[in-house]
Design an enzyme around this catalytic site. Structure first.
Site, PDB file in Angstrom:
ATOM      1  N   ASP A 151       9.455  -7.611   3.355  1.00 37.15           N
ATOM      2  CA  ASP A 151       9.594  -6.530   4.340  1.00 37.15           C
ATOM      3  C   ASP A 151      10.110  -7.169   5.635  1.00 37.15           C
ATOM      4  OD1 ASP A 151       9.350  -4.120   5.738  1.00 37.15           O
ATOM      5  OD2 ASP A 151       7.193  -4.299   6.053  1.00 37.15           O
TER       6      ASP A 151
ATOM      7  N   HIS B  41       0.327   1.318   4.637  1.00 42.43           N
ATOM      8  CA  HIS B  41       1.391   2.204   4.151  1.00 42.43           C
ATOM      9  C   HIS B  41       1.060   2.579   2.694  1.00 42.43           C
ATOM     10  CE1 HIS B  41       5.008   4.328   4.070  1.00 42.43           C
ATOM     11  NE2 HIS B  41       5.899   3.387   4.241  1.00 42.43           N
TER      12      HIS B  41
ATOM     13  N   ARG C 187       9.143   7.050  -4.287  1.00 40.47           N
ATOM     14  CA  ARG C 187       8.388   7.634  -3.162  1.00 40.47           C
ATOM     15  C   ARG C 187       8.222   9.139  -3.383  1.00 40.47           C
ATOM     16  NH1 ARG C 187       8.341   5.190   1.826  1.00 40.47           N
ATOM     17  NH2 ARG C 187       6.845   6.839   2.283  1.00 40.47           N
TER      18      ARG C 187
ATOM     19  N   ARG D 118       2.753   9.923  10.433  1.00 43.73           N
ATOM     20  CA  ARG D 118       3.218   8.541  10.636  1.00 43.73           C
ATOM     21  C   ARG D 118       2.994   8.219  12.108  1.00 43.73           C
ATOM     22  NH1 ARG D 118       8.674   5.543   8.743  1.00 43.73           N
ATOM     23  NH2 ARG D 118       7.355   5.455   6.903  1.00 43.73           N
TER      24      ARG D 118
ATOM     25  N   GLN E 180       3.767   4.168   0.272  1.00 44.45           N
ATOM     26  CA  GLN E 180       4.754   3.199  -0.210  1.00 44.45           C
ATOM     27  C   GLN E 180       4.173   2.402  -1.377  1.00 44.45           C
ATOM     28  OE1 GLN E 180       8.095   2.500   0.964  1.00 44.45           O
ATOM     29  NE2 GLN E 180       8.040   1.460  -0.996  1.00 44.45           N
TER      30      GLN E 180
ATOM     31  N   CYS F 250      10.443  -2.344   0.653  1.00 42.78           N
ATOM     32  CA  CYS F 250      10.117  -0.957   0.997  1.00 42.78           C
ATOM     33  C   CYS F 250      11.265  -0.274   1.730  1.00 42.78           C
ATOM     34  CB  CYS F 250       8.839  -0.910   1.836  1.00 42.78           C
ATOM     35  SG  CYS F 250       8.927  -1.908   3.328  1.00 42.78           S
TER      36      CYS F 250
END
Ligand code: CP
Ligand code: NVA
Length: 301
Positions: A219, A129, A287, A102, A132, A259
């Site tokens: 988001d 991402h 996830r 990340r 996700q 998310c």
């Protein structure tokens, strides 16, 4: 499939195959069936940004598959003191069977894959991402049965989530609508690609975008690394919120996704969030299953 750097690199069939394996792993876990497909495998997990879900789901996931996950904070690695990514990649490849990273720049993830010799998984960059969105697609299919004729609407910043959702939706033939303020559009190349290959609409009108939607997604207005833009963004994003008034324009069985982490009162009201908490926390749970599937696909010899 050698890495998971961004969803663009995967075919529709590869995505569906990950989702199918994720469903199987979820079933096995729910029924106490042990699947140690990655027995003895080691995953390094490099974090240059904070995380709750990604860190815990990857570490739990590799453990459940019989392997070992190593949390590597960039504050403690030499990479944080300037050791080049191409050297880090070659060193870690001598010890580990896979790397999850990340970070900020997508190029860093791509370089890790280029210079290393083990699979690399993108656990979020400023650009994408993919983990996700694989979990999101899994959750959408659980709730809606298939992707056929679905309209997915994203309200908010044209950020890493918007970029990856566009790619995921186009690959699975969903209609995708993005409502964002001017100047906050998703990545221009992804938008161009989606216009050529799928059904993407970008609008300033939250109401238009939400109309008849099957899935609503939002988001945060200010992503990690954008903390200094927070005040400006709070101003620029006024109205780009999912709330009990505009959700009425969506289909009556609309699912709402986020998310996480969520900022209640900004991109979503507390009322809508709590009314759709089942979907949102199923999404968070998925996830784990989706990433276990990705690890098995990439790391099982
Ligand atoms: N959605 C997500 O990636 O959460 P974390 O930042 O907690 O990992
Ligand atoms: N867009 C958000 C997603 C967090 C999971 C961020 O990058 O901070």
């Amino acid at each position: 499939m050698k890495h998971l750097l961004k969803l663009q690199d995967l075919t529709r069939e590869e995505i569906l195959s990950i989702l199918n394996l994720a469903d199987q792993l979820k079933y096995e876990r729910n029924h106490g069936i042990i699947n140690d497909s990655l027995k003895g495998k080691k995953l390094g997990m490099i974090f240059q940004k904070s995380s709750t879900r990604t860190r815990v789901s990857f570490e739990t996931g590799i453990y459940e598959l019989g392997g070992y996950g190593m949390f590597l904070s960039s504050h403690d690695l030499q990479i944080g003191r300037g050791e080049p990514v191409e050297d880090t990649a070659r060193v870690l490849s001598r010890y580990l069977d896979g790397i999850m990273i990340r970070t900020f720049a997508q190029k860093e993830v791509e370089d890790l894959a280029k210079y290393g010799s083990i699979p690399v998984i993108n656990g979020l960059t400023d650009y994408a991402h993919p983990c996700q969105v694989l979990a999101d697609l899994m959750t959408i299919r659980e709730y809606k049965g298939s992707f056929k004729d679905l309209k997915l609407t994203y309200v908010g910043d044209g950020n890493n989530m918007a970029n990856s959702l566009i790619v995921g939706a186009v690959k699975l033939d969903m209609e995708i609508n993005i409502a964002c303020p001017e100047g906050y559009e998703p990545d221009a190349q992804i938008v161009k690609w989606a216009h050529e290959n799928g059904n993407l609409t970008i609008t300033r009108s939250v109401e238009d975008a939400i109309r008849a939607a099957d899935v609503l997604y939002t988001d945060v207005w200010a992503s990690m690394g954008m903390e200094n833009e927070k005040v400006k963004r709070e101003h620029d994003f006024v109205g780009y919120q999912i709330n009990s008034s505009n959700i009425k324009n969506a289909k009556s069985d609309v699912m709402v996704m986020h998310c996480l982490p969520a900022h209640r009162g900004e991109e979503i009201t507390a009322e809508v969030f709590e009314a759709h908490a089942n979907e949102i926390f199923d999404e968070a749970e998925n996830r784990l299953h989706a990433q276990k599937a990705v690890m098995v696909k990439l790391m099982k010899k």
